[in-house]
Design a protein around this motif. Structure first.
Motif, mmCIF file in Angstrom:
data_model
loop_
_atom_site.group_PDB
_atom_site.id
_atom_site.type_symbol
_atom_site.label_atom_id
_atom_site.label_comp_id
_atom_site.label_asym_id
_atom_site.label_seq_id
_atom_site.Cartn_x
_atom_site.Cartn_y
_atom_site.Cartn_z
ATOM 1 N N GLU A 1 -23.949 34.878 -7.447
ATOM 2 C CA GLU A 1 -22.572 35.358 -7.556
ATOM 3 C C GLU A 1 -21.930 34.992 -8.894
ATOM 4 O O GLU A 1 -20.787 35.334 -9.143
ATOM 5 C CB GLU A 1 -21.738 34.786 -6.410
ATOM 6 C CG GLU A 1 -22.173 35.288 -5.049
ATOM 7 C CD GLU A 1 -21.433 34.652 -3.899
ATOM 8 O OE1 GLU A 1 -20.571 33.768 -4.132
ATOM 9 O OE2 GLU A 1 -21.716 35.029 -2.749
ATOM 10 N N PHE A 2 -22.677 34.293 -9.743
ATOM 11 C CA PHE A 2 -22.159 33.865 -11.039
ATOM 12 C C PHE A 2 -22.873 34.601 -12.160
ATOM 13 O O PHE A 2 -24.040 34.936 -12.056
ATOM 14 C CB PHE A 2 -22.366 32.345 -11.220
ATOM 15 C CG PHE A 2 -21.529 31.520 -10.294
ATOM 16 C CD1 PHE A 2 -20.282 31.082 -10.682
ATOM 17 C CD2 PHE A 2 -21.986 31.202 -9.027
ATOM 18 C CE1 PHE A 2 -19.507 30.330 -9.828
ATOM 19 C CE2 PHE A 2 -21.226 30.456 -8.165
ATOM 20 C CZ PHE A 2 -19.973 30.012 -8.565
ATOM 21 N N ASN A 3 -22.145 34.824 -13.229
ATOM 22 C CA ASN A 3 -22.716 35.421 -14.429
ATOM 23 C C ASN A 3 -22.949 34.273 -15.402
ATOM 24 O O ASN A 3 -22.033 33.847 -16.110
ATOM 25 C CB ASN A 3 -21.754 36.466 -15.003
ATOM 26 C CG ASN A 3 -22.397 37.298 -16.072
ATOM 27 O OD1 ASN A 3 -23.612 37.417 -16.124
ATOM 28 N ND2 ASN A 3 -21.578 37.879 -16.934
ATOM 29 N N LEU A 4 -24.176 33.750 -15.408
ATOM 30 C CA LEU A 4 -24.481 32.559 -16.187
ATOM 31 C C LEU A 4 -25.422 32.891 -17.344
ATOM 32 O O LEU A 4 -26.392 33.619 -17.175
ATOM 33 C CB LEU A 4 -25.139 31.501 -15.295
ATOM 34 C CG LEU A 4 -24.333 31.070 -14.080
ATOM 35 C CD1 LEU A 4 -25.165 30.156 -13.198
ATOM 36 C CD2 LEU A 4 -23.051 30.396 -14.507
ATOM 37 N N PRO A 5 -25.154 32.295 -18.511
ATOM 38 C CA PRO A 5 -26.039 32.525 -19.658
ATOM 39 C C PRO A 5 -27.236 31.587 -19.625
ATOM 40 O O PRO A 5 -27.213 30.550 -18.966
ATOM 41 C CB PRO A 5 -25.134 32.193 -20.846
ATOM 42 C CG PRO A 5 -24.225 31.132 -20.306
ATOM 43 C CD PRO A 5 -23.983 31.511 -18.868
ATOM 44 N N PHE A 6 -28.278 31.954 -20.335
ATOM 45 C CA PHE A 6 -29.378 31.036 -20.602
ATOM 46 C C PHE A 6 -28.888 30.020 -21.630
ATOM 47 O O PHE A 6 -27.900 30.261 -22.335
ATOM 48 C CB PHE A 6 -30.598 31.795 -21.135
ATOM 49 C CG PHE A 6 -31.300 32.598 -20.086
ATOM 50 C CD1 PHE A 6 -32.110 31.964 -19.145
ATOM 51 C CD2 PHE A 6 -31.163 33.969 -20.018
ATOM 52 C CE1 PHE A 6 -32.771 32.690 -18.166
ATOM 53 C CE2 PHE A 6 -31.814 34.703 -19.052
ATOM 54 C CZ PHE A 6 -32.621 34.064 -18.116
ATOM 55 N N PRO A 7 -29.564 28.882 -21.769
ATOM 56 C CA PRO A 7 -29.153 27.905 -22.796
ATOM 57 C C PRO A 7 -29.091 28.545 -24.184
ATOM 58 O O PRO A 7 -29.939 29.346 -24.555
ATOM 59 C CB PRO A 7 -30.251 26.843 -22.728
ATOM 60 C CG PRO A 7 -30.762 26.929 -21.321
ATOM 61 C CD PRO A 7 -30.680 28.396 -20.965
ATOM 62 N N ASP A 8 -28.061 28.189 -24.916
ATOM 63 C CA ASP A 8 -27.817 28.691 -26.282
ATOM 64 C C ASP A 8 -27.625 30.196 -26.356
ATOM 65 O O ASP A 8 -27.864 30.810 -27.391
ATOM 66 C CB ASP A 8 -28.950 28.273 -27.230
ATOM 67 C CG ASP A 8 -28.985 26.774 -27.443
ATOM 68 O OD1 ASP A 8 -27.903 26.145 -27.401
ATOM 69 O OD2 ASP A 8 -30.073 26.239 -27.629
ATOM 70 N N GLU A 9 -27.208 30.819 -25.261
ATOM 71 C CA GLU A 9 -26.953 32.250 -25.239
ATOM 72 C C GLU A 9 -25.468 32.472 -24.972
ATOM 73 O O GLU A 9 -24.858 31.742 -24.198
ATOM 74 C CB GLU A 9 -27.772 32.912 -24.131
ATOM 75 C CG GLU A 9 -27.553 34.406 -24.011
ATOM 76 C CD GLU A 9 -28.305 35.008 -22.831
ATOM 77 O OE1 GLU A 9 -28.873 36.089 -23.005
ATOM 78 O OE2 GLU A 9 -28.295 34.411 -21.746
ATOM 79 N N GLU A 10 -24.901 33.469 -25.601
ATOM 80 C CA GLU A 10 -23.521 33.859 -25.331
ATOM 81 C C GLU A 10 -23.539 35.219 -24.665
ATOM 82 O O GLU A 10 -24.214 36.137 -25.129
ATOM 83 C CB GLU A 10 -22.713 33.895 -26.625
ATOM 84 C CG GLU A 10 -22.505 32.523 -27.222
ATOM 85 C CD GLU A 10 -21.589 32.554 -28.425
ATOM 86 O OE1 GLU A 10 -20.756 33.481 -28.550
ATOM 87 O OE2 GLU A 10 -21.718 31.646 -29.253
ATOM 88 N N ILE A 11 -22.801 35.332 -23.556
ATOM 89 C CA ILE A 11 -22.749 36.596 -22.827
ATOM 90 C C ILE A 11 -21.298 36.930 -22.510
ATOM 91 O O ILE A 11 -20.425 36.060 -22.527
ATOM 92 C CB ILE A 11 -23.567 36.536 -21.517
ATOM 93 C CG1 ILE A 11 -23.040 35.447 -20.592
ATOM 94 C CG2 ILE A 11 -25.040 36.331 -21.821
ATOM 95 C CD1 ILE A 11 -23.676 35.426 -19.212
#
Length: 65
Positions: free
Chosen positions: A42-52
């Protein structure tokens, strides 16, 4: 009061993790322990060092405090 976060990391609709977490939540609540359900899908989470766009990792952090 004790508070516990129950984190389901599965993205499948019907999964054993959710079943087990529901059993655990029922047992915890019988013992007056607060349990919060968190479903990672249910969350929109980035990978490490990624901006989304629409990153809502701050919401997840707040739930886990």
């Amino acid at each position: 009061m004790i508070k516990i976060a129950l984190i389901n990391g599965s993205s499948q609709k019907r999964n054993y993790t959710e079943f087990v977490l529901n059993v655990a939540k029922n047992e915890l609540e019988k013992n007056n322990i607060s349990a919060t359900d968190i479903r990672i899908k249910e969350f929109n989470l980035p990978f490490p060092d990624e901006e989304i766009e629409n990153d809502n990792s701050d919401r997840l952090k707040e739930l886990l405090k």
